[in-house]
Enzyme design. Structure first.
Site, mmCIF file in Angstrom:
data_model
loop_
_atom_site.group_PDB
_atom_site.id
_atom_site.type_symbol
_atom_site.label_atom_id
_atom_site.label_comp_id
_atom_site.label_asym_id
_atom_site.label_seq_id
_atom_site.Cartn_x
_atom_site.Cartn_y
_atom_site.Cartn_z
ATOM 1 N N HIS A 277 0.842 -1.210 0.000
ATOM 2 C CA HIS A 277 0.000 0.000 0.000
ATOM 3 C C HIS A 277 0.870 1.250 0.000
ATOM 4 O O HIS A 277 0.584 2.223 0.709
ATOM 5 C CB HIS A 277 -0.939 -0.005 1.199
ATOM 6 C CG HIS A 277 -2.025 -1.038 1.136
ATOM 7 N ND1 HIS A 277 -3.181 -0.878 0.396
ATOM 8 C CD2 HIS A 277 -2.111 -2.265 1.703
ATOM 9 C CE1 HIS A 277 -3.942 -1.947 0.525
ATOM 10 N NE2 HIS A 277 -3.310 -2.818 1.304
ATOM 11 N N ASP A 340 -0.652 -5.032 6.061
ATOM 12 C CA ASP A 340 -1.668 -5.870 5.432
ATOM 13 C C ASP A 340 -1.431 -5.983 3.929
ATOM 14 O O ASP A 340 -0.796 -5.132 3.317
ATOM 15 C CB ASP A 340 -3.061 -5.301 5.687
ATOM 16 C CG ASP A 340 -3.216 -3.897 5.110
ATOM 17 O OD1 ASP A 340 -2.284 -3.077 5.304
ATOM 18 O OD2 ASP A 340 -4.233 -3.616 4.460
ATOM 19 N N GLU A 341 -1.963 -7.030 3.371
ATOM 20 C CA GLU A 341 -2.021 -7.230 1.916
ATOM 21 C C GLU A 341 -0.691 -6.948 1.215
ATOM 22 O O GLU A 341 -0.655 -6.349 0.144
ATOM 23 C CB GLU A 341 -3.135 -6.373 1.312
ATOM 24 C CG GLU A 341 -4.517 -6.775 1.809
ATOM 25 C CD GLU A 341 -5.634 -5.919 1.248
ATOM 26 O OE1 GLU A 341 -6.702 -6.465 0.954
ATOM 27 O OE2 GLU A 341 -5.455 -4.697 1.119
ATOM 28 N N ALA A 342 0.391 -7.382 1.829
ATOM 29 C CA ALA A 342 1.731 -7.178 1.247
ATOM 30 C C ALA A 342 2.012 -8.275 0.233
ATOM 31 O O ALA A 342 2.966 -9.057 0.358
ATOM 32 C CB ALA A 342 2.773 -7.146 2.343
ATOM 33 N N GLN A 343 1.194 -8.330 -0.799
ATOM 34 C CA GLN A 343 1.229 -9.436 -1.755
ATOM 35 C C GLN A 343 2.432 -9.372 -2.685
ATOM 36 O O GLN A 343 2.772 -10.366 -3.326
ATOM 37 C CB GLN A 343 -0.081 -9.446 -2.553
ATOM 38 C CG GLN A 343 -1.297 -9.711 -1.680
ATOM 39 C CD GLN A 343 -2.605 -9.325 -2.355
ATOM 40 O OE1 GLN A 343 -2.636 -9.044 -3.545
ATOM 41 N NE2 GLN A 343 -3.682 -9.297 -1.577
#
Length: 529
Positions: A277, A340-343
């Site tokens: 993000h 979060d969401e560290a894809q």
């Protein structure tokens, strides 16, 4: 956007109080109190811990004074706050005085009751006075919110209204279930200015929320000035979802939000989301990218495509500077580092990154807070993980909690206020399902995640993400009436948790929402007054 597929107040006694005082039928339907009758003490949100109704009501009149604890600037400030609420609608002068007296509205500190803690209060109403006592100013302020709700909804209007202005007789003794009761607003996807944030602060304070989580950075925008990295705000903050003009808070703006929140007894928790993000920061400074090339600014809503360069030393210089400046501004104990969401960050890099960033937060005297993915790394002692899942079966979260990590509970399928109410909702998203008011209320923080000990649960938070929301009216429509229920879960004893009685009390908030000029959703599952 979060797109993962994945204390005693007996219920029977409370119901009887409502039946006797409010005219509930045996089926739980309700009739609003007659216009001349005071609102029963138990009919507020959040539900109070203990109610003892009886005796004569107190009536606010032209001779009423607001008496505050002598020698306490905070009690004086709370008295002035209350007077500012009551004067326009009642038309009364309501002078605030530190002169002793047994009459009027009395706001007293030094209750000497350990059971009230720092945020509890006792409200006693009779024919001669209504008295709120508390150990600390925060409790006094929360008691004032109860007093507001006990008065007719018209008291919230800015023009003179007809009375009478009565508070039912009896005593409320009240204190919170959890120390952490938060609301988050995403100012990154769409930017919300200082006055808009202040408006939301006033709305959530009415329901005894005590934490304001500001999501200050994301792919679409960086929203706080950082002197050592000025392009973060001047360049990274210039746009938002859809390509509209963005914005950012100067340090003076941020201080104004902090001061206003403090006046409503809310702590501000700033979030700088990392390592994902991060497109706004990557676009602002090419050196933060592994390839040294800055990507363009982003105005879409996809997630998981950005990552700080974990291997570069400059990444940690950058984060040290940002945390140092934000921590110096922020009086509260927490700095939220996202996570979060560290894809686009490998697991090994994620673990290495968190091992380096958490000590930076501690270096500047703050407590680490992060989304619950941090449980998959190694949370430092004292860290707080914010759970946003939907399944409640995350073994790493349970293991972290058992090892001492505290949890703030924000299950997306109950607390995310940007979820659509139903298929017809014009705003919001539905990746976590449709979440009407009853669904939002139907969960218990202590038991939601399997294997988490109850003592690990620090509290609750209701986030609102702004991919589809760009103004205060839209924020209000999605937050209300769901936020009061989450506030109740955070404040009220578990024994009061009952949809049948709650929906009646919530329905009676409708006229108050309207009087405050709020755009709220008239959910069909609530028997609105």
């Amino acid at each position: 956007m979060r797109q993962r597929q994945h204390r005693t107040f007996a219920r029977l006694l409370g119901s009887l109080v409502l039946v006797a005082a409010a005219g509930l039928t045996s089926t739980g339907a309700s009739a609003a109190p007659a216009p001349s009758a005071p609102r029963p003490l138990g009919q507020i949100v959040p539900a109070p811990a203990s109610v003892s109704a009886g005796g004569a009501a107190y009536t606010i009149g032209s001779a009423t004074r607001i008496r505050v604890a002598a020698g306490s600037p905070e009690a004086q400030r709370i008295g002035d706050y209350l007077a500012a609420v009551l004067r326009p609608s009642t038309g009364y002068a309501l002078p605030v005085t530190s002169a002793a007296g047994a009459d009027g509205i009395r706001l007293l500190l030094g209750a000497g009751d350990k059971g009230l803690g720092d945020e509890g209060y006792r409200l006693t109403s009779g024919s001669g006075a209504v008295t709120i006592t508390a150990n600390k100013p925060a409790g006094l302020f929360h008691g004032v919110q109860t007093l507001r709700q006990l008065l007719p909804a018209a008291v919230e209007k800015k023009t003179k209204q007809s009375g009478p202005w009565q508070i039912a007789g009896g005593t409320i003794t009240d204190s919170p279930r959890y120390a952490y009761r938060g609301a988050m607003i995403d100012v990154s996807r769409h930017f919300f200015g200082v006055d808009q944030v202040k408006r939301y602060i006033d709305q959530i304070a009415l329901y005894k929320i005590n934490k304001l989580h500001l999501h200050l950075s994301d792919d679409q925008g960086w929203r706080i000035a950082v002197d050592s990295w000025p392009k973060l705000a001047s360049y990274g903050g210039q746009t938002q979802v859809g390509g509209g003009k963005g914005g950012y808070y100067t340090k003076a703006d941020y201080r104004a939000i902090l001061d206003y929140a403090s006046s409503r007894y809310l702590e501000v928790i700033p979030e700088i989301d990392t390592p994902g993000h991060t497109n706004a920061s990557l676009a602002s400074y090419a050196e933060l990218n592994c390839n040294g090339v800055a990507p363009p600014l982003y105005t879409g809503t996809h997630v998981g495509f950005s990552s700080l360069c974990v291997a570069k030393d400059v990444t940690y210089k950058f984060l040290d500077d940002v945390v140092r400046e934000v921590a110096a501004l922020t009086p509260g104990p927490y700095i939220h580092i996202g996570g979060d969401e560290a894809q686009s960050t490998s697991h090994a890099d994620y673990v290495a990154f968190m091992a380096k960033v958490q000590p930076i937060v501690q270096k500047y005297g703050k407590t680490v807070m992060a989304w619950h993915e941090i449980a998959g790394a190694k949370p430092v002692p004292g860290a707080v993980a914010q759970y946003w899942g939907t399944l409640g079966n995350e073994a790493d979260v349970a293991a972290a909690a058992k090892a001492g990590t505290k949890l703030v509970m924000s299950p997306a399928n109950h607390t995310y206020l940007d979820m659509k109410y139903d298929a017809k909702s014009p705003l919001g998203t539905n990746w976590a399902g449709y979440v009407d008011v009853d669904t939002s209320y139907a969960w218990d923080p202590d038991t939601f995640v399997q294997g988490v000990p109850a003592q690990a649960v620090l509290g609750v938070e209701a986030p609102i993400w702004s991919e589809t929301l760009s103004n205060s009216s839209q924020i209000e429509y999605m937050a209300f009436p769901r936020l009061p229920g989450i506030a109740e879960i955070g404040w009220s004893p578990a024994s009061t948790h009952d949809w049948a009685s709650y929906k009646v009390r919530l329905a009676q908030q409708g006229p108050r929402f309207a009087a405050l000029g709020m755009n709220y959703y008239r959910s069909p599952v609530v028997p609105w007054v």
